[in-house]
Write a protein that holds these residues in place. Structure first.
Motif, PDB file in Angstrom:
ATOM      1  N   UNK A  19       0.828  -1.210   0.000  1.00  0.00           N
ATOM      2  CA  UNK A  19       0.000   0.000   0.000  1.00  0.00           C
ATOM      3  C   UNK A  19       0.855   1.250   0.000  1.00  0.00           C
ATOM      4  N   UNK A  20       1.971   1.204   0.729  1.00  0.00           N
ATOM      5  CA  UNK A  20       2.862   2.371   0.753  1.00  0.00           C
ATOM      6  C   UNK A  20       3.441   2.626  -0.633  1.00  0.00           C
ATOM      7  N   UNK A  21       3.864   1.531  -1.312  1.00  0.00           N
ATOM      8  CA  UNK A  21       4.386   1.699  -2.670  1.00  0.00           C
ATOM      9  C   UNK A  21       3.314   2.239  -3.604  1.00  0.00           C
ATOM     10  N   UNK A  22       2.134   1.674  -3.491  1.00  0.00           N
ATOM     11  CA  UNK A  22       1.034   2.150  -4.345  1.00  0.00           C
ATOM     12  C   UNK A  22       0.678   3.591  -4.034  1.00  0.00           C
ATOM     13  N   UNK A  23       0.804   3.963  -2.756  1.00  0.00           N
ATOM     14  CA  UNK A  23       0.489   5.345  -2.384  1.00  0.00           C
ATOM     15  C   UNK A  23       1.456   6.316  -3.038  1.00  0.00           C
ATOM     16  N   UNK A  24       2.765   5.928  -3.079  1.00  0.00           N
ATOM     17  CA  UNK A  24       3.744   6.810  -3.718  1.00  0.00           C
ATOM     18  C   UNK A  24       3.452   6.953  -5.207  1.00  0.00           C
ATOM     19  N   UNK A  25       3.146   5.811  -5.855  1.00  0.00           N
ATOM     20  CA  UNK A  25       2.810   5.864  -7.271  1.00  0.00           C
ATOM     21  C   UNK A  25       1.539   6.663  -7.501  1.00  0.00           C
ATOM     22  N   UNK A  26       0.571   6.464  -6.630  1.00  0.00           N
ATOM     23  CA  UNK A  26      -0.683   7.208  -6.756  1.00  0.00           C
ATOM     24  C   UNK A  26      -0.500   8.692  -6.569  1.00  0.00           C
ATOM     25  N   UNK A  27       0.430   9.079  -5.689  1.00  0.00           N
ATOM     26  CA  UNK A  27       0.693  10.504  -5.472  1.00  0.00           C
ATOM     27  C   UNK A  27       1.247  11.143  -6.732  1.00  0.00           C
ATOM     28  N   UNK A  28       2.132  10.426  -7.435  1.00  0.00           N
ATOM     29  CA  UNK A  28       2.685  10.950  -8.682  1.00  0.00           C
ATOM     30  C   UNK A  28       1.600  11.115  -9.743  1.00  0.00           C
TER      31      UNK A  28
END
Length: 477
Positions: free
Chosen positions: A280-289
């Motif tokens: 989820x943390x990785x996806x959150x970073x990608x989602x933020x971009x």
């Protein structure tokens, strides 16, 4: 429940089980003791009845003049004796009762002077070793008022300071007076001793059973519920974040095994949760971009929309001020350019429509002038016709008045004609010569004719139309 939560589960369950077992055994012991006491009391009463039956049989046999009446249940119902000796030389009769029943027996005799019952023969021994012969029953006890009424007394009584379970059967004279008492009883200490002995036996047995049950409960509780503290320690370790612990007792098939398996599932779920949180943390970073890129595109789109809105607002404002030459020449972003084309087309169409409307308005104004002139002519003609109608109405009113006047005159002529006809009919019987009547009443008739002619000339409406002619003395030939 909050109170019990202060202690361990195994100890609490064990203690509560022992307490419940103690209460159950106590209740059972109490019920059994009560039942035994009741049974002993029933046996004591049955023994009293047996002793009384034995004593009554021996007294009836050895005391002359004694008759015993037996009830349907086989017990003594009534004892009648001719007399009770004041003194017994020997006490073999009462001793035989004691030997046969193993209980105490006494024969009382009534003393009229002392108003009390006195023991004449008995197998009760006083503390000094002598028989209790010559001792009184006593008026203060519970027996005296019952027996003096001729009733049988059953119950506990104190004889020479010793408690007994007793039965007192009144002895009646043939006349029905109470002259004595036949007594049978057993020491209360013997009955109470039996009850106490049974109670002790039951209590000791219950205590032994309780101790054995306590040991079994402790062993079984530790065996069955012992894994619970271990599972509790595992749960505490997992709650503190140590998910590498091993969950024991998963192979058990009871509730503890189910709890162990549930804890193992919980541990696996926690591990999966950690992995999911990392993803989820990785996806959150990608989602933020991606969100940043979307916001930039949205900002550009918003700017294009705002420019289109501002251009449309300016064009609409000029259009509201009457400027039909306004046009939007700058292109809009994307599909918004269609709005610009539609606006320009609408303005052009509005301009043509207004020009056509102006031409038609001029034609309508010319037609309105013609209609206004025609309306004025029509108004004048209408006023002239109204005046003619007023003159015609006045002429009609005059004609109506003339007709009404002619009608009134016609009515008067008809009334005058009718009056003349009536006068003529009344004058027919008279013979007129030269206008006069010959006979006795010719003077009166002549006057009546003159009055009639004068009436016709003057047209008096309230005067009779003619006078009746009556000839006095009849007509003349």
């Amino acid at each position: 429940m909050k109170f019990f939560s202060r202690f361990g589960l195994v100890g609490t369950v064990t203690t509560m089980t022992i307490l419940i077992l103690m209460a159950s055994l106590g209740a059972v012991a109490w019920v059994i003791s009560g039942s035994i006491a009741a049974r002993i009391g029933e046996q004591a009463i049955a023994g009293q009845n047996t002793s009384l039956r034995t004593a009554a049989t021996i007294v009836e046999r050895d005391l002359p003049g004694t008759v015993v009446t037996w009830g349907k249940d086989g017990n003594v119902e009534r004892i009648v004796a001719a007399a009770i000796p004041k003194e017994f030389a020997v006490h073999d009769m009462i001793d035989s009762v004691g030997r046969m029943t193993g209980q105490t027996a006494t024969i009382f005799a009534w003393d009229g002077e002392s108003k009390d019952f006195w023991r004449r023969t008995t197998n009760i021994i006083k503390p000094d070793g002598k028989r209790a012969v010559g001792t009184a029953l006593g008026q203060a006890g519970a027996v005296y008022p019952v027996v003096t009424k001729g009733q049988t007394y059953r119950g506990e009584a104190v004889i020479l300071d010793v408690p007994y379970y007793t039965i007192y059967q009144p002895i009646f004279s043939p006349a029905g007076d109470v002259i004595g008492i036949l007594y049978a009883g057993v020491r209360a200490a013997e009955i109470d001793g039996m009850a106490h002995q049974m109670a002790w036996a039951i209590g000791i047995t219950a205590l032994v059973v309780l101790l054995a049950a306590t040991v079994l409960v402790v062993l079984i509780a530790r065996r069955i519920m012992g894994p619970l503290p271990q599972l509790t320690a595992v749960a505490d370790a997992m709650a503190s974040g140590r998910l590498d612990v091993k969950v024991p007792h998963k192979d058990l098939r009871n509730e503890i095994g189910a709890l162990a398996r549930a804890l193992d599932v919980f541990r696996d779920s926690a591990l999966q949760k950690i992995d999911l949180e990392r993803q989820a943390a990785e996806n959150a970073a990608l989602g933020e971009q991606e969100r940043t890129e979307r916001e930039a595109a949205k900002a550009r789109e918003t700017l294009g929309i705002q420019q289109a809105v501002d251009a449309l607002a300016g064009g609409l404002q000029r259009l509201s001020e009457g400027d039909l030459t306004v046009r939007l020449d700058q292109s809009f972003e994307g599909g918004l350019d269609r709005l610009r084309n539609d606006f320009n087309h609408s303005v052009e169409k509005l301009n043509g429509t207004l020009a056509q409307l102006r031409t038609e308005t001029h034609g309508i104004e010319a037609s309105s002038g013609e209609m206004r002139s025609a309306s004025e002519d029509l108004s004048k003609r209408t006023e002239q016709q109204a005046a003619s109608l007023e003159e015609t109405s006045a002429a009609l009113d005059e004609i109506t008045a003339t007709v009404r006047s002619a009608s009134a005159k016609a009515d008067e002529a008809a009334l005058l004609t009718q009056s003349t006809r009536q006068s003529t009919e009344k004058l027919e019987p008279c013979r007129l010569r030269g206008g006069r009547c010959h006979g006795p009443d010719r003077g009166r008739i002549g006057r009546d004719l003159e009055d009639h002619q004068r009436h016709r000339r003057n047209r008096l409406p309230n005067q009779p139309s003619g006078a009746e002619c009556r000839c006095r003395g009849g007509p003349r030939g």
